[in-house]
Scaffold this motif. Structure first.
Motif, mmCIF file in Angstrom:
data_model
loop_
_atom_site.group_PDB
_atom_site.id
_atom_site.type_symbol
_atom_site.label_atom_id
_atom_site.label_comp_id
_atom_site.label_asym_id
_atom_site.label_seq_id
_atom_site.Cartn_x
_atom_site.Cartn_y
_atom_site.Cartn_z
ATOM 1 N N ILE A 59 0.837 -1.210 0.000
ATOM 2 C CA ILE A 59 0.000 0.000 0.000
ATOM 3 C C ILE A 59 0.867 1.255 0.000
ATOM 4 O O ILE A 59 0.590 2.221 -0.717
ATOM 5 N N ARG A 60 1.920 1.218 0.802
ATOM 6 C CA ARG A 60 2.796 2.384 0.904
ATOM 7 C C ARG A 60 3.474 2.697 -0.427
ATOM 8 O O ARG A 60 3.750 3.861 -0.731
ATOM 9 N N ASN A 61 3.723 1.678 -1.242
ATOM 10 C CA ASN A 61 4.451 1.867 -2.501
ATOM 11 C C ASN A 61 3.559 1.845 -3.742
ATOM 12 O O ASN A 61 4.061 1.694 -4.865
ATOM 13 N N LEU A 62 2.259 1.968 -3.565
ATOM 14 C CA LEU A 62 1.363 1.999 -4.712
ATOM 15 C C LEU A 62 1.671 3.191 -5.623
ATOM 16 O O LEU A 62 2.024 4.276 -5.137
ATOM 17 N N PRO A 63 1.500 3.014 -6.929
ATOM 18 C CA PRO A 63 1.764 4.119 -7.854
ATOM 19 C C PRO A 63 0.601 5.116 -7.920
ATOM 20 O O PRO A 63 0.605 6.002 -8.772
ATOM 21 N N PHE A 64 -0.384 4.965 -7.044
ATOM 22 C CA PHE A 64 -1.522 5.875 -6.987
ATOM 23 C C PHE A 64 -2.030 5.908 -5.547
ATOM 24 O O PHE A 64 -1.637 5.089 -4.716
#
Length: 243
Positions: free
Chosen positions: A34-39
């Motif tokens: 979740i922390r590294n999502l692209p959105f």
């Protein structure tokens, strides 16, 4: 997906990935995704995380997920109910009370639970703690008899004792799905699968109860709602205790 199949992962794909990680108990890995999502993560992502937190009792992370959902979907009653139940499960009664107070202040009302079962050409409909159905007293007595038989099998976890403590007639014990399953066991032919439909997610107490009931009476029980279903057989459920 993108490089091999030319499909750019969207929110649905990531929500399912988070769900799989949570099923495996990898809550930290799910949080990292979740922390590294692209959105910016939407409601479906946080709902997947919240469901995983409830199953594994991760209250702190569950509170974080719920707070995001309060911002995104403030009128969705399911978030409040899940967080409230999660707090109660670990004895955080003050936090449970705060969540319920928040619901009242925001005018959020929990959708009443309703379950139904078709027997022959008749549909039997039950509400929570239903006093109206013509066979409800017979159903109460049958559930109490099952409780007595269950206790004779030997010690059970504390939660199961609460499930079968039907003498108090508490709403926790008399959820609509429990009444519908009981009437199915009473009225369907011996050996017939009991199939119950309902409008809301099944609670943990009823889920545990149906596992015991399927083994005790040697019957298959199916409870379905929305896009999900639970198939109870010989004391186990098809969901693997994760839903």
């Amino acid at each position: 997906m993108d490089h091999v199949y030319g499909i750019t992962p969207g929110e649905d794909h990531y929500a399912r990935l988070i769900d799989l990680l949570c099923r495996a108990g990898k809550m930290s890995e799910a949080k990292d995704v979740i922390r590294n999502l692209p959105f910016d993560p939407g409601a479906r992502v946080w709902e997947a995380l919240l469901a995983g937190c409830q199953i594994h009792g991760n209250v702190e992370l569950g509170i974080e997920a719920a707070e995001r959902l309060f911002e995104l979907t403030p009128q969705h009653d399911g978030t409040y109910v899940l967080l409230s139940n999660m707090c109660a499960a670990v004895g955080r009664w003050d936090d449970k009370a705060k969540v319920r107070k928040m619901m009242r202040e925001r005018g959020v009302k929990k959708e009443p639970g309703c379950s139904w079962i078709e027997i022959g050409k008749q549909v039997h409909v039950f509400l929570v703690d239903d006093p109206v159905h013509p066979d409800v007293q017979e159903v109460y007595m049958y559930l109490e008899e099952l409780g007595v038989k269950m206790r004779k099998l030997g010690p059970t976890p504390a939660t199961c004792c609460m499930i079968w403590n039907l003498c108090k007639r508490s709403m926790r014990c008399l959820h609509s799905e429990k009444l519908a399953v009981a009437v199915g066991l009473l009225k369907l032919p011996p050996g017939a699968t009991v199939i119950v439909l309902k409008n809301l997610r099944i609670c943990g107490d009823c889920h545990t109860a149906f596992k015991f009931m399927s083994k005790l009476v040697d019957r298959e029980i199916v409870v379905t709602y929305g896009k999900r279903f639970h198939h109870f057989r010989d004391g186990e459920c098809s969901c693997g205790n994760y839903w």
